[in-house]
Scaffold this active site. Structure first.
Site, PDB file in Angstrom:
ATOM      1  NE  ARG A 234      -3.984   1.515   1.947  1.00 19.95           N
ATOM      2  CZ  ARG A 234      -2.981   0.962   1.289  1.00 19.95           C
ATOM      3  NH1 ARG A 234      -1.757   0.997   1.813  1.00 19.95           N
ATOM      4  NH2 ARG A 234      -3.169   0.363   0.141  1.00 19.95           N
ATOM      5  CD  GLU A 263      -1.391   8.546   1.387  1.00 20.26           C
ATOM      6  OE1 GLU A 263      -1.428   8.044   0.236  1.00 20.26           O
ATOM      7  OE2 GLU A 263      -0.981   7.924   2.363  1.00 20.26           O
ATOM      8  CG  HIS A 282       1.363   5.704   0.505  1.00 19.58           C
ATOM      9  ND1 HIS A 282      -0.015   5.682   0.558  1.00 19.58           N
ATOM     10  CD2 HIS A 282       1.756   4.396   0.500  1.00 19.58           C
ATOM     11  CE1 HIS A 282      -0.444   4.424   0.589  1.00 19.58           C
ATOM     12  NE2 HIS A 282       0.618   3.616   0.545  1.00 19.58           N
TER      13      HIS A 282
END
Length: 322
Positions: A234, A263, A282
């Site tokens: 993360r 994000e 991601h």
């Protein structure tokens, strides 16, 4: 006969949707990262599968019918677990379903750093052929990889790295020696010990109060100047401003990052200007194989909870005792 309703934040594979329908669920797919835009649908839902977007207390408290919240993966930092628990709502996760995908992506970033693929590619494109001598690639055999978090993902990372002849050093933030050694790693007594000894450091811990910014400037300064940091856990596990500074000043040799504190990444993100850094959006867990497995497992868990079962793969099993 339709007896329940499932709301899904974003697209999931058809077999997971079909599973819900065969269990007599009406299915609404919002295709939105903003729960407020489909709150009217959520208010009538029994199950909420939230792939993306923030499911905070303000959302949960307005959804009086909600019996279960599902996450397609193991990260649950976008769910208010405390609020869900107060309202006796189990939060389903799908451990193991994306472990292979994330581990392989970790290895890809590690190799890209070792072989300087981003810098080499840019050098060729810019006519800078001598870059191959100025920043030569390195071999992995005999190098030490420090794996921070030796759960399902970290264990596979260790297997892949050992296959390349690397030495694996493991650290557990819960100090679980047996878990580290079962993953095939030498146990590191402390995070500083792992940082000082490793040529590569890869992070595989959940985002908790105890892991937020666990890698900041002091930790980066403990690493070898020739070492690389890989983060597929993360974004907030790493202090991004400190990582950018470490890359700018040559405190470490480079990094590979798949996750960010915000994000999509905003233009002011300091990492965008950092050298010797390869970034991906991601996407480590977004293989068709991983998505299919995690979404179907999530659907099964949500159906089971709605049918009164005590599904084992939940973040807050204490709700079953209330």
């Amino acid at each position: 006969m339709i007896v329940m309703k499932a709301v899904i934040s974003n697209w999931i594979p058809e077999d997971a949707i079909q599973y819900l329908k065969e269990a007599h669920f009406e299915v609404f797919v919002a295709d939105s990262n903003e729960p407020l835009t489909y709150l009217s649908e959520l208010k009538t839902a029994d199950a909420y599968i939230n792939r993306l977007g923030l499911c905070d207390a303000s959302i949960i408290e307005q959804c009086k019918k909600l019996k279960v919240i599902g996450r397609t993966g193991v990260g649950f930092d976008n769910i208010d677990i405390a609020c869900a628990t107060r309202h006796r709502i189990p939060v389903v996760v799908t451990p193991g379903t994306n472990s292979r995908a994330v581990a392989e992506h970790t290895l890809a970033l590690l190799l890209a750093c070792a072989k300087r693929l981003k810098d080499m590619d840019q050098g060729v494109r810019q006519g800078n052929w001598p870059i191959r001598d100025a920043e030569p690639p390195i071999e992995l055999e005999g190098k030490t990889v420090g794996i921070v978090g030796t759960g399902a993902i970290g264990k596979i990372v260790a297997q892949l790295c050992r296959a390349l002849g690397m030495e694996c050093l493991g650290y557990s933030h819960s100090h679980n020696r047996a878990k580290v050694e079962q993953a095939g790693c030498v146990f590191a007594e402390s995070l500083p010990e792992l940082l000082k000894k490793s040529d590569f450091v890869t992070l595989h811990v959940p985002l908790l109060a105890t892991t937020q910014h666990m890698i900041s400037l002091p930790e980066l300064q403990m690493m070898k100047p020739t070492a690389f940091l890989i983060n597929t856990s993360r974004g907030e596990v790493v202090n991004e401003a400190d990582l950018a500074k470490a890359l700018q000043e040559g405190i470490i040799a480079g990094a590979g990052v798949d996750v960010f504190s915000q994000e999509p990444v905003p233009p002011e993100q300091p990492l965008l200007q950092a050298p010797h850094l390869i970034m991906t959006p991601h996407c480590a867990a977004l293989t068709p194989e991983s998505m299919g497995a995690s979404c179907l497992a999530c659907a099964k868990g949500c159906v089971a909870v709605c049918q009164g079962e005590k599904w084992p793969q939940v973040v807050n099993p204490e709700v079953y005792g209330k």
